[in-house]
Design a protein around this motif. Structure first.
Motif, PDB file in Angstrom:
ATOM      1  N   GLU A  23       0.830  -1.212   0.000  1.00  0.00           N
ATOM      2  CA  GLU A  23       0.000   0.000   0.000  1.00  0.00           C
ATOM      3  C   GLU A  23       0.860   1.256   0.000  1.00  0.00           C
ATOM      4  OE1 GLU A  23      -3.275   0.512  -0.456  1.00  0.00           O
ATOM      5  OE2 GLU A  23      -3.189  -1.627  -0.956  1.00  0.00           O
ATOM      6  N   GLU A  24       1.924   1.235   0.767  1.00  0.00           N
ATOM      7  CA  GLU A  24       2.833   2.385   0.779  1.00  0.00           C
ATOM      8  C   GLU A  24       3.486   2.583  -0.588  1.00  0.00           C
ATOM      9  OE1 GLU A  24       2.121   1.153   4.916  1.00  0.00           O
ATOM     10  OE2 GLU A  24       2.665   0.058   3.105  1.00  0.00           O
ATOM     11  N   ARG A  37       8.933  -0.813   4.174  1.00  0.00           N
ATOM     12  CA  ARG A  37       7.709  -0.115   4.577  1.00  0.00           C
ATOM     13  C   ARG A  37       8.042   1.171   5.343  1.00  0.00           C
ATOM     14  NH1 ARG A  37       2.734  -2.684   8.149  1.00  0.00           N
ATOM     15  NH2 ARG A  37       1.171  -1.127   7.587  1.00  0.00           N
ATOM     16  N   ASN A  38       8.973   1.076   6.269  1.00  0.00           N
ATOM     17  CA  ASN A  38       9.340   2.268   7.045  1.00  0.00           C
ATOM     18  C   ASN A  38       9.976   3.343   6.163  1.00  0.00           C
ATOM     19  OD1 ASN A  38       8.413   1.148   9.423  1.00  0.00           O
ATOM     20  ND2 ASN A  38      10.399   0.325  10.013  1.00  0.00           N
ATOM     21  N   VAL A  39      10.807   2.920   5.224  1.00  0.00           N
ATOM     22  CA  VAL A  39      11.454   3.896   4.344  1.00  0.00           C
ATOM     23  C   VAL A  39      10.413   4.564   3.440  1.00  0.00           C
ATOM     24  CG1 VAL A  39      13.100   4.195   2.449  1.00  0.00           C
ATOM     25  CG2 VAL A  39      13.720   2.791   4.426  1.00  0.00           C
ATOM     26  N   LEU A  40       9.465   3.787   2.918  1.00  0.00           N
ATOM     27  CA  LEU A  40       8.415   4.377   2.088  1.00  0.00           C
ATOM     28  C   LEU A  40       7.559   5.350   2.894  1.00  0.00           C
ATOM     29  CD1 LEU A  40       7.399   1.325  -0.096  1.00  0.00           C
ATOM     30  CD2 LEU A  40       8.051   3.576  -0.976  1.00  0.00           C
ATOM     31  N   LYS A  41       7.283   5.011   4.148  1.00  0.00           N
ATOM     32  CA  LYS A  41       6.536   5.946   5.001  1.00  0.00           C
ATOM     33  C   LYS A  41       7.303   7.250   5.181  1.00  0.00           C
ATOM     34  CE  LYS A  41       3.748   2.719   7.760  1.00  0.00           C
ATOM     35  NZ  LYS A  41       3.538   2.162   9.119  1.00  0.00           N
ATOM     36  N   ALA A  42       8.610   7.138   5.375  1.00  0.00           N
ATOM     37  CA  ALA A  42       9.430   8.343   5.535  1.00  0.00           C
ATOM     38  C   ALA A  42       9.480   9.140   4.231  1.00  0.00           C
ATOM     39  CB  ALA A  42      10.841   7.951   5.975  1.00  0.00           C
ATOM     40  N   LEU A  43       9.564   8.459   3.101  1.00  0.00           N
ATOM     41  CA  LEU A  43       9.538   9.137   1.808  1.00  0.00           C
ATOM     42  C   LEU A  43       8.231   9.907   1.628  1.00  0.00           C
ATOM     43  CD1 LEU A  43      11.101   6.331  -0.418  1.00  0.00           C
ATOM     44  CD2 LEU A  43      12.063   8.610  -0.120  1.00  0.00           C
ATOM     45  N   LEU A  44       7.129   9.294   2.063  1.00  0.00           N
ATOM     46  CA  LEU A  44       5.822   9.962   1.954  1.00  0.00           C
ATOM     47  C   LEU A  44       5.743  11.164   2.896  1.00  0.00           C
ATOM     48  CD1 LEU A  44       3.575   6.780   1.698  1.00  0.00           C
ATOM     49  CD2 LEU A  44       3.771   8.557  -0.052  1.00  0.00           C
ATOM     50  N   GLU A  45       6.287  11.012   4.094  1.00  0.00           N
ATOM     51  CA  GLU A  45       6.254  12.121   5.058  1.00  0.00           C
ATOM     52  C   GLU A  45       7.077  13.320   4.586  1.00  0.00           C
ATOM     53  OE1 GLU A  45       7.671  10.425   8.654  1.00  0.00           O
ATOM     54  OE2 GLU A  45       5.886   9.168   8.973  1.00  0.00           O
TER      55      GLU A  45
END
Length: 569
Positions: free
Chosen positions: A214-215, A315-323
């Motif tokens: 999803e991310e 997943r964590n890296v994609l979340k940070a990229l989105l943030e």
């Protein structure tokens, strides 16, 4: 040992008993309502079944073997799990500690043998150590970059009576996986992407392992960047998503490989740049600044030069990229460039793809059953159904399954042996997948070569009353992928590749399965429908044309920009 597994959430094990492991099996009887043991016909089958269970769920798969030949038969699935980052626990019986090193009956140094192909392994001689070892082993197998861990336990340790101490805390000072990428590097990655003219994302198994689909979708959509999925990344983004441009690599699509060769920024998330993706590594993505996200720092820069390394969980890296993503107005130029870039890629796709195009139609016009016709009907059937898993063996049929089936229903729908390329994987792995997903239909696609390596697990499937497995044998009477190379590069010297076999329909019936034989394209759909509608295991023997090749294809030591497209190239 049983209690330790239950405390770690294990519910299913695949194995085969023998002398050194008998105390464990003796104890299992008292836990048979909590721990399901599936008796496989060969330890290799048990290992692959545990892999299938793990790959389809993300949970640890557990396999068991006795000492000597029992554990050496587990070496192949352990190596397979290591290459494909599969969380696997192999539990092995060992001879008594008093005869270790004395060449006792069925003694084998399995910890020494498997040291290069496990994340970690143990030789346990004291029963008191078992609670801690099991807890640590499963932790190591399932965290960071997942992989196989082996516990070898002497028979006398299993026969000792103790009061176990379950109040154990892990002490692993040298094992600290980095789950959160460096924020400065993440911002630099975003800067490169935002200023690129021809950006590209390539994703692999790491996306699926991290449950980051999803991310990924959100990030790709907000950035407007085309996405490539490797063989193990298939399903991470549905293939009917407008940003998915397919599979790259040795048997990837021409437009996908040419996009890599033209791109100026390449973001790799959870793919290790293996040689089947890169071709000749020195010629891979020659114009691109490469951003590589991987939880295993050893993979970054190993095969391809990297401009921005990011060690972390996908997943964590994609979340940070989105943030940290720039505001939409700042991304306007990127979206404009990406739109023109995607249009260019789709033009290349229109020119080169057409999924049936890569088989020489002039050659196949008079064939009674080209293999492509089997995949076209199977793809249509699976996508109507929705809840399915495809498990493949290794060879031509595997590449056709990756190319010609449309995976539109999420991650973990394709499960295959990638890094090790293990023939014999599909039938036992489908057993593990079916046990974990009893409400899903499971199609195992095999060649006639790989099928004959492990088809004895059909008996296991019957004994366990598993009804949701269907096996498609793409039967061309050759070790097909080797024959293809012999045809294209060795002047048709078919040395050791013509292959005979039993009557697969009669074999299926002997195991209690329904067997169906298909020899004409017009009978494929009805056979697949019959298999889908049968409440029980079914084997279909597809007698396909013997000498059809997989295209496109990158020859050995060539750039992915130098592809053979048809037999005439």
């Amino acid at each position: 040992m049983c209690e330790a597994l239950i405390r770690e959430g294990v519910e299913v094990m695949f194995g085969l008993p023998g002398g050194a492991i008998m105390p464990f099996y003796h104890a299992m009887w008292e836990y048979r309502d909590k721990l399901r043991h599936i008796l496989c016909r060969h330890e290799q089958g048990a290992g692959h079944a545990a892999e299938g269970y793990a790959r389809s769920t993300g949970r640890i798969g557990v396999c068991i073997g006795t000492s000597g030949p029992g554990v050496t038969n587990l070496v192949t699935p352990i190596a397979d799990a290591m290459m494909d980052s599969t969380p696997l626990l192999a539990i092995c019986g060992q001879v008594g500690s008093h005869v270790l090193g004395k060449d006792a009956f069925q003694e084998t140094d399995i910890t020494g043998i498997t040291m290069p192909i496990t994340k970690h392994n143990y030789l346990v001689k004291r029963a008191e150590d078992l609670p801690y070892v099991f807890k640590e082993a499963i932790h190591i197998a399932t965290t960071g970059r997942p992989g196989p861990v082996l516990i070898d336990i002497t028979k006398d340790a299993m026969q000792k009576s103790i009061v176990p101490n379950w109040d154990v805390k892990l002490n692993l000072p040298g094992y600290k996986p980095n789950y959160h990428g460096n924020r400065k590097q993440i911002r630099e990655a975003l800067r490169l992407l935002a200023h690129s003219q021809k950006p590209l994302i390539i994703v692999g198994n790491g996306i699926i392992q991290a449950k980051a689909s999803e991310e990924l979708r959100t990030f790709a959509e907000r950035m407007g960047i085309p996405v490539l999925t490797t063989l193990h990344g298939i399903g991470a983004l549905p293939e009917n998503h407008p940003l998915n441009i397919g599979m790259p690599g040795m048997h990837g699509w021409v437009h996908a490989n040419r996009a890599i060769q033209e791109c100026d920024v390449l973001l790799n998330i959870g793919s290790r740049f293996d040689d089947r993706v890169t071709g000749k590594a020195g010629t891979f993505a020659p114009h691109a600044k490469v951003i590589h996200v991987d939880i295993d720092p050893a993979e970054i820069g190993k095969n391809v030069k990297v401009a921005v390394p990011i060690v972390g969980d996908a997943r964590n890296v994609l979340k940070a990229l989105l943030e940290d993503m720039p505001a939409q107005e700042e991304l306007a130029a990127l979206h404009s460039n990406a739109s023109d870039w995607m249009e260019h890629i789709r033009e290349m796709q229109d020119q080169h793809q057409g999924k049936q195009q890569y088989v020489n139609r002039a050659k196949t016009r008079n064939m009674t059953l080209p293999p492509h016709d089997v995949y076209a009907e199977l793809s249509a059937s699976l996508n109507l159904r929705g809840e399915y898993h495809v498990v493949t063996d290794v060879g031509q049929h595997q590449m056709w399954a990756a190319q010609l089936l449309d995976y539109n229903h999420g991650p973990r729908t394709l499960i295959t042996s990638g890094g090790a390329g293990t023939m014999g994987f599909a039938v036992p792995a489908s057993l593990g997948v079916a046990v974990a997903n009893p409400d899903h239909i499971v199609w195992a696609i095999c060649g006639d070569g790989g099928f004959q390596m492990t088809n004895q697990e059909m008996a296991t499937i019957m004994q366990e009353k598993i009804t949701n497995i269907k096996v498609a044998v793409i039967n061309n009477g050759y070790l097909g992928m080797v024959r293809q190379w012999q045809e294209l590069f060795e002047n048709k010297r078919y040395s050791g590749t013509p292959l005979t076999g039993p009557d697969f329909v009669k074999l299926a019936e002997a195991y209690g399965w329904k067997g169906i034989r298909v020899e004409r394209s017009e009978d494929v759909r009805a056979a697949i429908e019959e298999a889908n509608n049968t409440n029980g295991p079914v084997l279909i023997d597809f007698r396909v044309e013997r000498e059809v090749n997989v295209f496109p294809m990158v020859p050995q030591n060539k750039s992915i920009g130098e592809m053979l497209i048809t037999d005439g190239d």
